[in-house]
Design a protein around this motif. Structure first.
Motif, short mmCIF file in Angstrom:
data_model
loop_
_atom_site.label_atom_id
_atom_site.label_comp_id
_atom_site.label_asym_id
_atom_site.label_seq_id
_atom_site.Cartn_x
_atom_site.Cartn_y
_atom_site.Cartn_z
N ARG A 7 0.67 3.77 0.65
CA ARG A 7 1.66 4.05 -0.39
C ARG A 7 2.23 5.45 -0.23
O ARG A 7 1.50 6.41 0.06
CB ARG A 7 1.01 3.92 -1.78
CG ARG A 7 0.41 2.57 -2.07
CD ARG A 7 -0.40 2.57 -3.35
NE ARG A 7 -1.54 3.48 -3.30
CZ ARG A 7 -2.50 3.53 -4.22
NH1 ARG A 7 -2.45 2.72 -5.27
NH2 ARG A 7 -3.50 4.39 -4.10
N HIS B 232 2.21 1.66 5.62
CA HIS B 232 3.26 1.65 4.62
C HIS B 232 3.99 0.30 4.60
O HIS B 232 4.21 -0.29 3.53
CB HIS B 232 4.26 2.77 4.91
CG HIS B 232 5.30 2.95 3.86
ND1 HIS B 232 5.02 3.43 2.60
CD2 HIS B 232 6.65 2.72 3.88
CE1 HIS B 232 6.14 3.49 1.89
NE2 HIS B 232 7.14 3.06 2.64
N TRP C 48 1.83 -2.30 3.05
CA TRP C 48 1.76 -2.20 1.59
C TRP C 48 2.98 -2.84 0.95
O TRP C 48 2.85 -3.57 -0.04
CB TRP C 48 1.65 -0.73 1.14
CG TRP C 48 1.55 -0.63 -0.36
CD1 TRP C 48 0.45 -0.83 -1.12
CD2 TRP C 48 2.64 -0.35 -1.26
NE1 TRP C 48 0.77 -0.68 -2.46
CE2 TRP C 48 2.10 -0.39 -2.58
CE3 TRP C 48 3.99 -0.06 -1.11
CZ2 TRP C 48 2.87 -0.15 -3.71
CZ3 TRP C 48 4.76 0.17 -2.24
CH2 TRP C 48 4.21 0.12 -3.52
N TRP C 49 4.15 -2.62 1.50
CA TRP C 49 5.35 -3.25 0.93
C TRP C 49 5.28 -4.77 1.03
O TRP C 49 5.86 -5.47 0.20
CB TRP C 49 6.61 -2.71 1.61
CG TRP C 49 7.04 -1.40 1.03
CD1 TRP C 49 7.00 -0.17 1.63
CD2 TRP C 49 7.57 -1.18 -0.28
NE1 TRP C 49 7.45 0.79 0.77
CE2 TRP C 49 7.81 0.21 -0.41
CE3 TRP C 49 7.85 -2.01 -1.36
CZ2 TRP C 49 8.34 0.77 -1.57
CZ3 TRP C 49 8.37 -1.46 -2.52
CH2 TRP C 49 8.59 -0.09 -2.61
N GLN D 148 4.13 -6.32 -2.12
CA GLN D 148 4.99 -6.20 -3.30
C GLN D 148 5.94 -7.40 -3.34
O GLN D 148 7.08 -7.34 -2.88
CB GLN D 148 5.75 -4.88 -3.27
CG GLN D 148 4.86 -3.65 -3.14
CD GLN D 148 3.83 -3.56 -4.25
OE1 GLN D 148 4.18 -3.37 -5.42
NE2 GLN D 148 2.55 -3.69 -3.90
N SER E 69 9.11 -1.62 -7.06
CA SER E 69 8.17 -2.72 -6.86
C SER E 69 8.65 -4.02 -7.51
O SER E 69 8.02 -5.07 -7.33
CB SER E 69 6.79 -2.35 -7.42
OG SER E 69 6.14 -1.45 -6.54
N HIS F 153 -5.88 8.78 -4.80
CA HIS F 153 -4.44 8.65 -4.59
C HIS F 153 -3.88 9.97 -4.08
O HIS F 153 -4.54 11.01 -4.16
CB HIS F 153 -3.72 8.25 -5.90
CG HIS F 153 -3.78 9.29 -6.98
ND1 HIS F 153 -2.73 9.55 -7.82
CD2 HIS F 153 -4.76 10.16 -7.36
CE1 HIS F 153 -3.05 10.51 -8.67
NE2 HIS F 153 -4.29 10.89 -8.41
N SER G 279 1.15 8.44 -5.85
CA SER G 279 1.34 7.24 -5.03
C SER G 279 0.81 6.00 -5.73
O SER G 279 1.24 4.89 -5.44
CB SER G 279 0.64 7.42 -3.68
OG SER G 279 -0.76 7.58 -3.84
#
Length: 466
Positions: free
Chosen positions: A107, A151, A154-155, A158, A173, A238, A266
């Protein structure tokens, strides 16, 4: 042409014409780059604008300036080796700062405008490889690869960033027009594709051949960044930045939330106001708000003067001076977490209400306000379930309910499947402050559509100093 990173668009228009035998202006190209160089402030950082503006967000790195400097170094380097070398040098220096904006889960810390460009936040790292930049120690290509791929993964978790047609939506998000800027259009989210510059990197490059690595064992958990006015932290599960002094060059929608908040995370993102009436609509996550009309309208930090100082044991402190009203003066001190207290940062406010009585509201991070079994509002905290709030979260229309308030020295907190946030007062010898939970209006937060904000409230009389 706006006096911002937009000047790079004209640079690349001229460079494209030049490379393809079209009519171009070398004079215009050189003048634009020389003017853009006046945005450079040192330590690898460029401002997104001229002197007098302090705005160093993702436009300074992945969205525009560093990204485009590196593309220019790659595409025009043979003809302009000195410029190319300078742009690469700036990127080398900045990389040691920018690595602090990404946590172990992949993130990034949402900060500033245009975060609806989503995974463009890591394009700087692919551009380093594309431009054949030599990495500064202790960074390795495995670390760079890890930042980018974690990264992007992680997306992929979402699920709500796409429309029913499969296109990227305006939002973060989930689709969210409240966070949008006045220059956004349906095509704006596709600036995210800058992240795919890594696909132009040859497969034999160590960006691809290296195994993913985590930079955090080798970089400091706390680092002050003088140019952007940030103190970076990677404690408490975080990545977080404390911020003072930045402001957009014009008062865009939600600018106080995008630049003027005290802390950005984050894990918890930031919150923008979906309305302008009462705390529930202002959603003052990590902000100190003032109201002189009993709590209907609120003013927060937007413009401020700031300085980064170092106290004993090299502990950094951010200090900012700001005035929510012409006759109310505030000095805020921000201190980062420590190894001994990794989940807490300190805020100290010195307030002089010289000309009017004001209410104050100091908010923590916003957090998901949904209980696990059925998605309804969080109940009173249950230690066995490890979920809920203290004090009790009350709806927007029953705020005088006694169960909704607690002494400020006990504070307020909320725990949900997104984590835990809270706030409490340390000035326990002073009476009058109380803790409660703000039931923020839906779609105010970037990460979660329903959130609550633990908050300390107080009233300062005219002429008082606090």
């Amino acid at each position: 042409m706006p006096n911002t990173n937009w000047l790079w668009f004209r640079v690349f228009a001229n460079l494209g014409l030049k490379k393809n035998g079209g009519k171009f202006s070398q004079e215009r190209l050189d003048a634009d780059i020389e003017h853009l160089n006046t945005f450079y402030r040192g330590d690898g950082w460029s401002n997104d604008g001229p002197e007098g503006i302090h705005q160093m967000d993702y436009y300074s790195s992945s969205f525009a300036i560093h990204f485009l400097q590196l593309l220019y170094a790659k595409l025009a380097g043979e003809d302009e080796p000195e410029r190319a070398a300078e742009f690469k040098k700036r990127a080398q220096i900045a990389a040691l700062d920018l690595v602090h904006y990404y946590d172990k889960e992949g993130r990034a810390i949402p900060f500033g405008r245009s975060v609806g460009y989503r995974f463009a936040m890591v394009s700087f790292w692919g551009a380093l490889a594309y431009a054949d930049v030599e990495l500064p120690a202790p960074l390795t290509w495995g670390m760079v690869k890890g930042i980018v791929l974690r990264h992007l993964r992680w997306w992929q978790t979402q699920d709500n960033i796409f429309s029913p047609a499969g296109t990227l939506t305006i939002g973060y998000s989930y689709p969210n027009m409240y966070m949008a800027e006045n220059y956004n259009s349906p095509g704006s989210p596709y600036w995210a594709c800058l992240a795919f510059i890594c696909l132009a990197v040859p497969e034999a490059h160590p960006f691809w051949t290296s195994s993913e690595e985590d930079p955090w064992p080798l970089i400091p958990a706390i680092k002050p960044l003088p140019q952007p006015g940030h103190i970076m932290s990677n404690l408490g599960g975080h990545c977080m930045l404390l911020s003072s002094g930045q402001a957009c060059s014009y008062p865009m929608k939600g600018t106080h939330a995008k630049y003027g908040a005290f802390a950005y995370s984050s894990a918890f993102g930031y919150s923008v106001p979906p309305g302008c009436f009462t705390l529930e609509q202002y959603a003052l996550a990590s902000q100190l708000g003032f109201s002189d009309d009993g709590g209907e309208y609120w003013k927060t930090r937007r413009l401020s003067t700031s300085r980064l100082v170092t106290k004993e044991n090299n502990n950094p402190v951010l200090v900012s001076d700001w005035t929510p009203y012409p006759d109310v003066f505030v000095t805020t001190y921000l201190l980062p977490p420590t190894e001994a207290a990794p989940n807490w940062h300190l805020r100290v406010h010195h307030i002089r209400a010289e000309g009017r009585q004001v209410m104050t509201a100091d908010g923590s991070f916003a957090i998901l306000n949904e209980r696990t079994p059925d998605g309804r509002y969080l109940d009173l905290y249950d230690s066995e379930k490890c979920e809920g709030t203290f004090p009790k979260l009350i709806g927007n229309y029953d705020l005088n309910t006694p169960e909704a308030w607690a002494p400020a020295k006990k504070g307020a907190f909320a725990v949900s499947r997104a984590g835990a946030v809270g706030i409490r007062a340390l000035d326990i010898e002073k009476e009058g402050r109380e803790a409660m939970l703000v039931n923020a209006d839906p779609n105010s937060n970037l990460l979660e559509s329903r959130t609550t904000i633990p908050t300390l409230q107080h009233r300062i009389k005219k002429g008082e100093r606090w």
